[in-house]
Design a protein around this motif. Structure first.
Motif, PDB file in Angstrom:
ATOM      1  N   GLU A   1       3.179  -9.465   1.522  1.00 41.06           N
ATOM      2  CA  GLU A   1       3.135  -8.116   2.084  1.00 41.06           C
ATOM      3  C   GLU A   1       2.285  -8.071   3.348  1.00 41.06           C
ATOM      4  O   GLU A   1       2.639  -7.396   4.318  1.00 41.06           O
ATOM      5  CB  GLU A   1       2.585  -7.145   1.048  1.00 41.06           C
ATOM      6  CG  GLU A   1       3.542  -6.855  -0.101  1.00 41.06           C
ATOM      7  CD  GLU A   1       2.950  -5.888  -1.118  1.00 41.06           C
ATOM      8  OE1 GLU A   1       3.686  -5.465  -2.015  1.00 41.06           O
ATOM      9  OE2 GLU A   1       1.748  -5.575  -0.985  1.00 41.06           O
ATOM     10  N   GLU A   2       1.178  -8.789   3.341  1.00 37.62           N
ATOM     11  CA  GLU A   2       0.317  -8.812   4.523  1.00 37.62           C
ATOM     12  C   GLU A   2       1.048  -9.431   5.718  1.00 37.62           C
ATOM     13  O   GLU A   2       0.941  -8.943   6.842  1.00 37.62           O
ATOM     14  CB  GLU A   2      -0.970  -9.595   4.228  1.00 37.62           C
ATOM     15  CG  GLU A   2      -1.927  -8.912   3.275  1.00 37.62           C
ATOM     16  CD  GLU A   2      -2.667  -7.741   3.917  1.00 37.62           C
ATOM     17  OE1 GLU A   2      -2.499  -7.513   5.136  1.00 37.62           O
ATOM     18  OE2 GLU A   2      -3.409  -7.050   3.199  1.00 37.62           O
ATOM     19  N   LYS A   3       1.804 -10.498   5.447  1.00 40.65           N
ATOM     20  CA  LYS A   3       2.542 -11.134   6.538  1.00 40.65           C
ATOM     21  C   LYS A   3       3.619 -10.205   7.081  1.00 40.65           C
ATOM     22  O   LYS A   3       3.790 -10.074   8.298  1.00 40.65           O
ATOM     23  CB  LYS A   3       3.163 -12.443   6.045  1.00 40.65           C
ATOM     24  CG  LYS A   3       2.155 -13.550   5.770  1.00 40.65           C
ATOM     25  CD  LYS A   3       2.857 -14.822   5.317  1.00 40.65           C
ATOM     26  CE  LYS A   3       1.857 -15.943   5.070  1.00 40.65           C
ATOM     27  NZ  LYS A   3       2.529 -17.185   4.601  1.00 40.65           N
ATOM     28  N   ASP A   4       4.331  -9.544   6.187  1.00 38.39           N
ATOM     29  CA  ASP A   4       5.375  -8.618   6.631  1.00 38.39           C
ATOM     30  C   ASP A   4       4.783  -7.448   7.401  1.00 38.39           C
ATOM     31  O   ASP A   4       5.327  -7.013   8.428  1.00 38.39           O
ATOM     32  CB  ASP A   4       6.164  -8.105   5.428  1.00 38.39           C
ATOM     33  CG  ASP A   4       6.957  -9.207   4.732  1.00 38.39           C
ATOM     34  OD1 ASP A   4       7.187 -10.252   5.380  1.00 38.39           O
ATOM     35  OD2 ASP A   4       7.332  -9.021   3.556  1.00 38.39           O
ATOM     36  N   ALA A   5       3.661  -6.926   6.920  1.00 32.15           N
ATOM     37  CA  ALA A   5       3.015  -5.802   7.598  1.00 32.15           C
ATOM     38  C   ALA A   5       2.503  -6.210   8.969  1.00 32.15           C
ATOM     39  O   ALA A   5       2.619  -5.455   9.940  1.00 32.15           O
ATOM     40  CB  ALA A   5       1.870  -5.266   6.742  1.00 32.15           C
ATOM     41  N   GLY A   6       1.945  -7.420   9.044  1.00 30.94           N
ATOM     42  CA  GLY A   6       1.466  -7.902  10.336  1.00 30.94           C
ATOM     43  C   GLY A   6       2.595  -8.067  11.343  1.00 30.94           C
ATOM     44  O   GLY A   6       2.457  -7.717  12.518  1.00 30.94           O
ATOM     45  N   ALA A   7       3.732  -8.582  10.877  1.00 30.60           N
ATOM     46  CA  ALA A   7       4.884  -8.740  11.769  1.00 30.60           C
ATOM     47  C   ALA A   7       5.397  -7.382  12.244  1.00 30.60           C
ATOM     48  O   ALA A   7       5.752  -7.205  13.419  1.00 30.60           O
ATOM     49  CB  ALA A   7       5.991  -9.501  11.048  1.00 30.60           C
ATOM     50  N   ALA A   8       5.409  -6.395  11.350  1.00 36.22           N
ATOM     51  CA  ALA A   8       5.856  -5.055  11.729  1.00 36.22           C
ATOM     52  C   ALA A   8       4.886  -4.407  12.711  1.00 36.22           C
ATOM     53  O   ALA A   8       5.299  -3.693  13.635  1.00 36.22           O
ATOM     54  CB  ALA A   8       6.002  -4.178  10.492  1.00 36.22           C
ATOM     55  N   LEU A   9       3.597  -4.668  12.540  1.00 39.15           N
ATOM     56  CA  LEU A   9       2.597  -4.104  13.442  1.00 39.15           C
ATOM     57  C   LEU A   9       2.746  -4.672  14.854  1.00 39.15           C
ATOM     58  O   LEU A   9       2.605  -3.950  15.848  1.00 39.15           O
ATOM     59  CB  LEU A   9       1.196  -4.390  12.902  1.00 39.15           C
ATOM     60  CG  LEU A   9       0.026  -3.885  13.758  1.00 39.15           C
ATOM     61  CD1 LEU A   9       0.079  -2.366  13.883  1.00 39.15           C
ATOM     62  CD2 LEU A   9      -1.305  -4.320  13.149  1.00 39.15           C
ATOM     63  N   ILE A  10       3.042  -5.949  14.938  1.00 44.59           N
ATOM     64  CA  ILE A  10       3.212  -6.574  16.254  1.00 44.59           C
ATOM     65  C   ILE A  10       4.416  -5.974  16.989  1.00 44.59           C
ATOM     66  O   ILE A  10       4.388  -5.767  18.206  1.00 44.59           O
ATOM     67  CB  ILE A  10       3.373  -8.093  16.100  1.00 44.59           C
ATOM     68  CG1 ILE A  10       2.060  -8.712  15.578  1.00 44.59           C
ATOM     69  CG2 ILE A  10       3.771  -8.745  17.421  1.00 44.59           C
ATOM     70  CD1 ILE A  10       2.175 -10.177  15.247  1.00 44.59           C
ATOM     71  N   LYS A  11       5.467  -5.652  16.258  1.00 50.41           N
ATOM     72  CA  LYS A  11       6.679  -5.111  16.867  1.00 50.41           C
ATOM     73  C   LYS A  11       6.547  -3.627  17.221  1.00 50.41           C
ATOM     74  O   LYS A  11       7.298  -3.129  18.050  1.00 50.41           O
ATOM     75  CB  LYS A  11       7.873  -5.309  15.931  1.00 50.41           C
ATOM     76  CG  LYS A  11       8.230  -6.760  15.686  1.00 50.41           C
ATOM     77  CD  LYS A  11       9.397  -6.875  14.706  1.00 50.41           C
ATOM     78  CE  LYS A  11       9.756  -8.326  14.420  1.00 50.41           C
ATOM     79  NZ  LYS A  11      10.866  -8.439  13.445  1.00 50.41           N
ATOM     80  N   ALA A  12       5.623  -2.920  16.578  1.00 43.29           N
ATOM     81  CA  ALA A  12       5.490  -1.471  16.793  1.00 43.29           C
ATOM     82  C   ALA A  12       4.965  -1.197  18.196  1.00 43.29           C
ATOM     83  O   ALA A  12       3.917  -1.720  18.589  1.00 43.29           O
ATOM     84  CB  ALA A  12       4.551  -0.872  15.754  1.00 43.29           C
TER      85      ALA A  12
ATOM     86  N   TYR B   1       3.596  -0.080   4.299  1.00 42.90           N
ATOM     87  CA  TYR B   1       2.751  -1.170   3.787  1.00 42.90           C
ATOM     88  C   TYR B   1       1.355  -0.639   3.437  1.00 42.90           C
ATOM     89  O   TYR B   1       0.351  -1.085   3.990  1.00 42.90           O
ATOM     90  CB  TYR B   1       2.648  -2.294   4.812  1.00 42.90           C
ATOM     91  CG  TYR B   1       3.974  -2.874   5.222  1.00 42.90           C
ATOM     92  CD1 TYR B   1       4.581  -3.869   4.471  1.00 42.90           C
ATOM     93  CD2 TYR B   1       4.641  -2.416   6.362  1.00 42.90           C
ATOM     94  CE1 TYR B   1       5.806  -4.402   4.839  1.00 42.90           C
ATOM     95  CE2 TYR B   1       5.862  -2.951   6.743  1.00 42.90           C
ATOM     96  CZ  TYR B   1       6.438  -3.931   5.975  1.00 42.90           C
ATOM     97  OH  TYR B   1       7.662  -4.457   6.353  1.00 42.90           O
ATOM     98  N   PRO B   2       1.265   0.329   2.542  1.00 40.12           N
ATOM     99  CA  PRO B   2      -0.055   0.888   2.196  1.00 40.12           C
ATOM    100  C   PRO B   2      -0.943  -0.160   1.527  1.00 40.12           C
ATOM    101  O   PRO B   2      -0.471  -1.004   0.770  1.00 40.12           O
ATOM    102  CB  PRO B   2       0.287   2.027   1.232  1.00 40.12           C
ATOM    103  CG  PRO B   2       1.605   1.634   0.630  1.00 40.12           C
ATOM    104  CD  PRO B   2       2.347   0.910   1.713  1.00 40.12           C
ATOM    105  N   GLY B   3      -2.211  -0.085   1.829  1.00 40.20           N
ATOM    106  CA  GLY B   3      -3.163  -1.001   1.226  1.00 40.20           C
ATOM    107  C   GLY B   3      -3.335  -2.310   1.961  1.00 40.20           C
ATOM    108  O   GLY B   3      -4.211  -3.103   1.598  1.00 40.20           O
ATOM    109  N   THR B   4      -2.524  -2.570   2.976  1.00 41.56           N
ATOM    110  CA  THR B   4      -2.656  -3.809   3.736  1.00 41.56           C
ATOM    111  C   THR B   4      -3.594  -3.598   4.918  1.00 41.56           C
ATOM    112  O   THR B   4      -3.822  -2.476   5.366  1.00 41.56           O
ATOM    113  CB  THR B   4      -1.289  -4.288   4.245  1.00 41.56           C
ATOM    114  OG1 THR B   4      -0.736  -3.291   5.131  1.00 41.56           O
ATOM    115  CG2 THR B   4      -0.334  -4.513   3.093  1.00 41.56           C
ATOM    116  N   GLN B   5      -4.121  -4.718   5.430  1.00 46.58           N
ATOM    117  CA  GLN B   5      -4.995  -4.645   6.591  1.00 46.58           C
ATOM    118  C   GLN B   5      -4.227  -4.149   7.815  1.00 46.58           C
ATOM    119  O   GLN B   5      -4.747  -3.389   8.633  1.00 46.58           O
ATOM    120  CB  GLN B   5      -5.596  -6.034   6.882  1.00 46.58           C
ATOM    121  CG  GLN B   5      -6.428  -6.607   5.769  1.00 46.58           C
ATOM    122  CD  GLN B   5      -7.770  -5.905   5.614  1.00 46.58           C
ATOM    123  OE1 GLN B   5      -8.122  -5.040   6.396  1.00 46.58           O
ATOM    124  NE2 GLN B   5      -8.507  -6.280   4.585  1.00 46.58           N
TER     125      GLN B   5
END
Length: 276
Positions: free
Chosen positions: A57-68, A81-85
């Motif tokens: 989940e952290e990896k997926d959230a990080g990838a989504a953050l980079i694209k945002a 991705y609630p609860g992730t960094q």
């Protein structure tokens, strides 16, 4: 005596053949021990699975953050991705987008909510500094001072402490407390002498010593000279002729350059032209 010797091996044999206390405990609790071992094994497997899922989940959230790139995409990361960094970081970045889009009050509320709910997030100190700067930009100096003090008190925000101290010095200077401002700037120079903020603090200290320029009364316009002709453009004369009107007929009572004005009639008769 021989009887005692003969009885001794029998007593020792009886003690050695009896089960030990540990063996008796195993026999009585064998079933419970087996169940406990199974539960412990399952718990260990569950923790491994949970950690693997969390890492994914952290990896997926990080990838989504980079694209945002815009506000809606950042807000989607925090919701999906609630609860992730990465979700927490997306909230802080959302506040910056709101501020640049003119939603200043919304940006401040976003940062306040993040700071209150994310006590252990790595970006919390940055959010506190951002909140303080935005409050200062809005002229809410008392709230900004409290926010900058929170940055200094945050153990994980030590890298932002010299910046917060300089801003506190600026706020004290705005409030008219020069000595308080000097104390903040001096703290930066002594406690963070190796940082780039030390030079900035020295510059701000120089501004405390500088005095505001004195106001000078403008020189009065010269009085008209008695007996001077009332000719525009001459000292002591009438109103000045505007440069744009110098070549216009009749400007300033006449045409001073080349007789461009209309001819002035006189009482003398015009000589008659002799007829041929």
């Amino acid at each position: 005596m021989p009887k005692d010797i003969q009885d001794s091996p029998q007593l020792l044999g009886e003690i050695s053949q009896a089960p030990s206390a540990f063996e008796q405990f195993l026999e009585r609790n064998q079933k419970g021990i087996v169940v406990f071992a199974i539960v412990a094994a399952l718990a260990g497997c569950g923790w491994v699975i949970y950690r693997s899922k969390k890492t994914g989940e952290e990896k997926d959230a990080g990838a989504a953050l980079i694209k945002a790139e815009d506000l809606s995409a950042l807000q989607a990361v925090s919701k999906e991705y609630p609860g992730t960094q990465a979700a927490g970081s997306a909230v802080v970045l959302s506040a910056e987008k709101q501020w640049t889009d003119g939603q200043q009050d919304a940006a401040i509320e976003t940062l306040k909510g993040f700071i209150q709910s994310q006590q252990d997030h790595p970006a919390r100190a940055s959010a506190q500094a951002s909140l303080a700067a935005k409050l200062m930009a809005q002229g809410k100096n008392a709230e900004a001072e409290t926010a900058f003090q929170a940055v200094i008190s945050n153990p994980s925000g030590k890298f932002l402490a010299p910046y917060a101290l300089i801003q506190l010095g600026d706020l004290a200077k705005i409030g008219g407390d020069v000595e308080k401002a000097r104390g903040y700037y001096d703290r930066v120079k002594t406690e963070f002498a190796d940082s780039s903020f030390a030079g900035l603090a020295s510059q701000h200290l120089l501004t405390l010593k500088a005095k505001a320029p004195a106001e000078i009364e403008p020189r009065p316009a010269p009085a008209p000279t008695p007996g001077a002709p009332n000719i525009p453009g001459f000292p002591g004369g009438g109103d000045e002729v505007a440069p744009g009107n110098l070549f216009q007929p009749g400007a300033g009572g006449g045409a001073p350059f080349g007789g461009l004005g209309a001819p002035v009639p006189t009482d003398e008769p015009t000589p008659a032209t002799p007829s041929k």
